[in-house]
Design a protein around this motif. Structure first.
Motif, PDB file in Angstrom:
ATOM      1  N   GLU A  16     -40.813  12.295   5.350  1.00  0.00           N
ATOM      2  CA  GLU A  16     -39.624  13.047   4.975  1.00  0.00           C
ATOM      3  C   GLU A  16     -38.756  13.349   6.191  1.00  0.00           C
ATOM      4  OE1 GLU A  16     -41.294  16.453   2.988  1.00  0.00           O
ATOM      5  OE2 GLU A  16     -40.843  15.584   1.025  1.00  0.00           O
ATOM      6  N   LEU A  28     -34.917  15.692   7.299  1.00  0.00           N
ATOM      7  CA  LEU A  28     -33.872  16.632   6.890  1.00  0.00           C
ATOM      8  C   LEU A  28     -32.548  15.897   6.745  1.00  0.00           C
ATOM      9  CD1 LEU A  28     -33.228  19.650   6.366  1.00  0.00           C
ATOM     10  CD2 LEU A  28     -32.651  19.823   8.805  1.00  0.00           C
ATOM     11  N   ARG A  85     -28.616  21.626   3.042  1.00  0.00           N
ATOM     12  CA  ARG A  85     -29.699  20.892   3.678  1.00  0.00           C
ATOM     13  C   ARG A  85     -30.846  20.673   2.695  1.00  0.00           C
ATOM     14  NH1 ARG A  85     -30.359  23.722   9.673  1.00  0.00           N
ATOM     15  NH2 ARG A  85     -28.230  23.308  10.412  1.00  0.00           N
ATOM     16  N   MET A  97     -34.660  18.049   2.105  1.00  0.00           N
ATOM     17  CA  MET A  97     -35.603  17.059   2.614  1.00  0.00           C
ATOM     18  C   MET A  97     -35.583  15.846   1.680  1.00  0.00           C
ATOM     19  SD  MET A  97     -36.806  18.482   5.347  1.00  0.00           S
ATOM     20  CE  MET A  97     -38.214  17.458   5.727  1.00  0.00           C
TER      21      MET A  97
END
Length: 203
Positions: free
Chosen positions: A83, A85, A93, A95
């Protein structure tokens, strides 16, 4: 300076996305002896669809796929999602999956047989990335060198058999001895000797 560094990092990420995958397969491993695999996936339930896509790819490769731990499987396949960001168009924001990884372990000795990593592009569907991930393993499997048994068979076919008869020896040739005078046959004296009563002359 910071802008130049940002451009360099962006270029590296872009090139990594273009390269798509990194794969390595243990040379000499006999994949034809594997018929069943145990698939282990990420614990995060959000990636259940990616785990199902990985199962479809393994089934398409001709393997019987067993979920989780299995003592009967000949290979253990560990599928993980990396993952990272990210930011959406609203500035939020979140993931998202940025890389996919798979490792193949031989259950007999737990040795690592093959591994592959695929790096997703920002707009790429992760399910399509799973397909590309396993395509890397397929390509490496197709590039594996011939096994020792194959080389032995080809060498034996080229070598002559012990039961084959030896090639015929060339017949010796007899050359006439060198002579300064030609030899006439029959000799002109033979009929003359026969007229003198030597009937058996020259026979």
């Amino acid at each position: 300076m910071h802008r130049l560094r940002f451009l360099i990092v962006g270029l590296i990420v872009f090139l990594a996305g273009c390269a798509s995958w990194y794969a390595k397969v243990q040379p000499g491993f006999d994949w034809s002896q594997v018929s069943s695999v145990a698939l282990q996936g990420p614990e995060n339930d959000r990636y259940g669809d990616l785990l199902a896509a990985a199962e479809d790819e393994l089934t398409g490769m001709g393997y019987e796929v067993l979920r989780g731990e299995s003592s009967t499987a000949q290979m253990r396949v560990h599928f993980t999602v990396g993952e990272g960001l990210d930011v959406d168009e609203t500035g939020r924001r979140f993931m998202r999956p940025k890389s996919l990884h798979v490792r193949f372990y031989d259950t007999a000795d737990q040795s690592l047989v093959a591994e592959n990593s695929y790096f997703l592009l920002p707009s790429e569907d992760p399910s399509q990335g799973v397909k590309a991930l396993f395509d890397g393993i397929r390509k490496k499997q197709a590039q594996r060198p011939p096994s020792a048994s194959t080389e032995k068979t080809s060498t034996s076919a080229a070598a002559p058999s012990e039961s084959d008869p030896p090639p015929p020896k060339p017949e010796p040739t007899t050359e006439a001895p060198d002579s300064a005078y030609p030899i006439e046959e029959p000799s002109p004296w033979v009929p003359r000797f026969k007229s003198w009563g030597f009937d058996e002359w020259g026979q």
